[in-house]
Design an enzyme around this catalytic site. Structure first.
Site, PDB file in Angstrom:
ATOM      1  N   CYS A 135      26.737  22.002  15.671  1.00 31.10           N
ATOM      2  CA  CYS A 135      27.150  23.372  15.336  1.00 31.10           C
ATOM      3  C   CYS A 135      25.997  24.173  14.730  1.00 31.10           C
ATOM      4  CB  CYS A 135      28.318  23.318  14.357  1.00 31.10           C
ATOM      5  SG  CYS A 135      28.733  24.941  13.680  1.00 31.10           S
ATOM      6  N   GLU A 193      32.661  29.927   6.332  1.00 32.63           N
ATOM      7  CA  GLU A 193      31.803  31.021   6.819  1.00 32.63           C
ATOM      8  C   GLU A 193      30.338  30.820   6.407  1.00 32.63           C
ATOM      9  OE1 GLU A 193      32.399  33.298   9.060  1.00 32.63           O
ATOM     10  OE2 GLU A 193      34.471  32.673   9.197  1.00 32.63           O
TER      11      GLU A 193
HETATM   12  N1  LIG Z   1      31.979  32.539  11.659  1.00 28.64           N
HETATM   13  C1  LIG Z   1      31.903  31.118  11.447  1.00 28.64           C
HETATM   14  C2  LIG Z   1      31.818  30.450  12.794  1.00 28.64           C
HETATM   15  C3  LIG Z   1      31.858  28.930  12.692  1.00 28.64           C
HETATM   16  C4  LIG Z   1      32.169  28.284  14.040  1.00 28.64           C
HETATM   17  O1  LIG Z   1      32.465  28.966  15.029  1.00 28.64           O
HETATM   18  N2  LIG Z   1      32.069  26.951  14.067  1.00 28.64           N
HETATM   19  C5  LIG Z   1      32.438  26.254  15.276  1.00 28.64           C
HETATM   20  C6  LIG Z   1      31.508  25.107  15.578  1.00 28.64           C
HETATM   21  S1  LIG Z   1      29.923  25.676  16.083  1.00 28.64           S
HETATM   22  C7  LIG Z   1      33.805  25.657  15.103  1.00 28.64           C
HETATM   23  O2  LIG Z   1      34.142  25.109  14.067  1.00 28.64           O
HETATM   24  N3  LIG Z   1      34.597  25.779  16.149  1.00 28.64           N
HETATM   25  C8  LIG Z   1      35.925  25.292  16.171  1.00 28.64           C
HETATM   26  C9  LIG Z   1      36.836  26.376  16.676  1.00 28.64           C
HETATM   27  O3  LIG Z   1      36.364  27.424  17.098  1.00 28.64           O
HETATM   28  O4  LIG Z   1      38.036  26.165  16.629  1.00 28.64           O
HETATM   29  C10 LIG Z   1      30.717  30.804  10.555  1.00 28.64           C
HETATM   30  O5  LIG Z   1      29.766  31.605  10.506  1.00 28.64           O
HETATM   31  O6  LIG Z   1      30.738  29.770   9.866  1.00 28.64           O
END
Ligand SMILES: N[C@@H](CCC(=O)N[C@@H](CS)C(=O)NCC(=O)O)C(=O)O
Length: 189
Positions: free
Chosen positions: A9, A62
């Site tokens: 990630c 976040e």
């Molecule tokens: N806006 C969040 C985005 C985090 C994110 O999209 N993480 C992904 C992995 S790269 C995730 O956990 N995805 C699972 C999902 O979308 O359900 C941040 O900046 O932390």
């Protein structure tokens, strides 16, 4: 500190880099994103990583919020410039990440029509005008973009030679152990 983390990630990578830059010890808990555990929703109702957890019960999701929190809580080394205008412009890079890189990166990854080439050209122009996205020094704005540039190269096979300022920036930041560790991790994905 516990970080609910996933190696692949790039949002987690932002947090890992900040923790490494500040020399902070933490316990990583690797989350399998292809089979997310139900308990993750207790840590973050969105079910996403990264999440930072502290002993006092603080639970922070976040990536940009976590980065700012770590920066305010652990002052050294500073990752935002002292000058308020420079700092504000750095924050703008983080705030506009989706428009300036994220959306086109993910479109390219899905195989959809993408303006990634245009976004990289814009990044190149920005890095020609100033040495770092954060301004005169490396900092949080750079950390906000590095994980995607590394993955664009290693996962999407994007050639960075046509973007000399981006290439030179990546070479410079890769000399930092915090970024070198991510480079190694990304290459192994
Ligand atoms: N806006 C969040 C985005 C985090 C994110 O999209 N993480 C992904 C992995 S790269 C995730 O956990 N995805 C699972 C999902 O979308 O359900 C941040 O900046 O932390």
């Amino acid at each position: 500190m516990i970080v609910y983390d996933a190696a692949r990630c790039p949002y987690c990578a932002r947090v890992r880099i900040v923790l490494a830059e500040k020399g902070l010890a933490y316990e990583p808990v690797e989350v399998d994103l292809s089979d997310r555990p139900a308990w993750l929703y207790e840590k973050n109702p969105c079910g996403k990583v990264p999440v930072l957890e502290e002993d006092g019960g603080l639970l922070l999701p976040e990536s940009t919020v976590i980065m700012e929190y770590l920066e305010e809580r652990f002052l050294e080394p500073a990752l935002w410039p002292a000058d308020p205008a420079e700092r504000a412009l750095g924050r703008l890079w983080l705030d506009r990440f989706d428009d300036r890189l994220g959306e086109d990166y993910y479109a390219a990854r899905r195989g959809d029509e993408s303006q990634l080439v245009q976004r990289l050209a814009e990044l190149d122009a920005a890095l020609e005008a100033q040495p770092y996205l954060t301004g005169r020094e490396y900092g949080l704005a750079d950390i906000g973009y590095i994980p995607w540039i590394l993955r664009a190269r290693s996962n999407l096979g994007v050639e960075l030679d046509p973007y000399p300022a981006v290439s030179s920036w990546l070479e410079r930041v890769s000399e930092r152990p915090a970024v070198a560790a991510e480079l190694e991790l990304t290459a192994a994905l």
